[in-house]
Design a protein around this motif. Structure first.
Motif, PDB file in Angstrom:
ATOM      1  N   LYS A 152       0.817  -1.214   0.000  1.00 53.60           N
ATOM      2  CA  LYS A 152       0.000   0.000   0.000  1.00 53.60           C
ATOM      3  C   LYS A 152       0.850   1.264   0.000  1.00 53.60           C
ATOM      4  O   LYS A 152       0.538   2.230  -0.708  1.00 53.60           O
ATOM      5  N   TYR A 153       1.918   1.263   0.808  1.00 48.22           N
ATOM      6  CA  TYR A 153       2.732   2.470   0.957  1.00 48.22           C
ATOM      7  C   TYR A 153       4.070   2.393   0.214  1.00 48.22           C
ATOM      8  O   TYR A 153       4.929   3.262   0.398  1.00 48.22           O
ATOM      9  N   SER A 154       4.254   1.365  -0.613  1.00 50.08           N
ATOM     10  CA  SER A 154       5.493   1.187  -1.387  1.00 50.08           C
ATOM     11  C   SER A 154       6.726   1.280  -0.492  1.00 50.08           C
ATOM     12  O   SER A 154       7.690   1.997  -0.782  1.00 50.08           O
ATOM     13  N   LEU A 155       6.673   0.562   0.620  1.00 53.64           N
ATOM     14  CA  LEU A 155       7.769   0.624   1.588  1.00 53.64           C
ATOM     15  C   LEU A 155       8.996  -0.118   1.060  1.00 53.64           C
ATOM     16  O   LEU A 155       8.881  -1.225   0.529  1.00 53.64           O
ATOM     17  N   PRO A 156      10.188   0.471   1.212  1.00 50.80           N
ATOM     18  CA  PRO A 156      11.403  -0.195   0.743  1.00 50.80           C
ATOM     19  C   PRO A 156      11.889  -1.281   1.702  1.00 50.80           C
ATOM     20  O   PRO A 156      12.668  -2.152   1.313  1.00 50.80           O
ATOM     21  N   GLN A 157      11.439  -1.234   2.940  1.00 53.51           N
ATOM     22  CA  GLN A 157      11.908  -2.180   3.952  1.00 53.51           C
ATOM     23  C   GLN A 157      11.444  -3.605   3.638  1.00 53.51           C
ATOM     24  O   GLN A 157      10.348  -3.819   3.126  1.00 53.51           O
ATOM     25  N   ASP A 158      12.275  -4.564   3.966  1.00 50.89           N
ATOM     26  CA  ASP A 158      11.928  -5.966   3.827  1.00 50.89           C
ATOM     27  C   ASP A 158      10.853  -6.339   4.843  1.00 50.89           C
ATOM     28  O   ASP A 158      10.891  -5.877   5.996  1.00 50.89           O
ATOM     29  N   VAL A 159       9.886  -7.158   4.435  1.00 52.32           N
ATOM     30  CA  VAL A 159       8.796  -7.554   5.333  1.00 52.32           C
ATOM     31  C   VAL A 159       9.331  -8.225   6.590  1.00 52.32           C
ATOM     32  O   VAL A 159       8.902  -7.922   7.706  1.00 52.32           O
TER      33      VAL A 159
END
Length: 220
Positions: free
Chosen positions: A58-65
């Motif tokens: 949703k927020y195009s987060l760069p962090q790995d899940v």
């Protein structure tokens, strides 16, 4: 006769929801994402991994899940260990003991990680009461998908018509009903915003339940 009771953990056995909420919102702030209280309410009953999978997209987060999951777990564990007042919900231990004394098998089926479940079970000496522990981290899809409850019934070697589920979240109730299992919903202060009307029965206090009454339940 009901032979197996499947308990959710967070919000049913122990009130860790405020700790989870604190951990999640602390991390949301660190990530800089504007998750509202209403959006957070839709996550209740889902695994932390599934929550961050949704948020990453949703927020195009760069962090790995997995890194986000690990950070949330770190925040939760710190708050859990520091909360000396944390205890089981009123009446739950008495119900658990009553069920076991009447030879009702107990399973926990929680969206929490195995590590979090172990933390709770070790702190409150719950392992002797439960035949099996099922964690949501072992499933690709979280509640309301029924997989976790179907697996619990399978491990219990009990037909779903002879099981009941005790839940406190709409996603959990939906999962139980999708699995074809009679569901008792515990209405707590943290159930605000949760539509529990799909449950077969609503309770507001665990004193409303006992082994004899549960064993006598005849699912439609």
């Amino acid at each position: 006769m009901i032979r197996t009771v499947i308990f959710d953990m967070d919000g049913v056995i122990i009130d860790t929801e405020p700790i989870h909420r604190h951990a999640f919102f602390t991390e949301f702030a660190e990530l800089g994402i504007p998750v509202s209280a209403a959006e957070y309410a839709t996550f209740l009953g889902k695994s932390t991994r599934n929550v961050f999978q949704v948020l990453k997209q949703k927020y195009s987060l760069p962090q790995d899940v997995e890194a986000m999951v690990a950070r949330k777990r770190e925040l939760f564990n710190q708050a859990f260990d520091e909360d000396a007042a944390l205890d089981l919900l009123p009446g739950v231990r008495a119900l658990i003991e009553d069920l076991r004394q009447h030879d009702v098998q107990l399973i926990v089926a929680s969206s929490a990680s195995k590590a979090t479940i172990a933390r709770v079970f070790d702190r409150f000496a719950l392992r002797p009461y439960f035949a099996h522990i099922v964690s949501g981290e072992d499933f690709a899809e979280s509640k309301p998908h029924p997989a976790i409850f179907l697996r619990a019934a399978e491990l219990a070697e009990t037909p779903v018509m002879k099981c009941i589920v005790i839940e406190d979240a709409a996603n959990g109730v939906a999962a139980a009903k999708a699995a074809g299992i009679y569901c008792i919903a515990y209405v707590s202060p943290h159930s605000e915003g949760q539509d529990l009307q799909q449950a077969d029965r609503l309770i507001r206090d665990f004193g409303e339940l006992d082994a004899a009454g549960i064993q006598a339940i005849k699912p439609a």
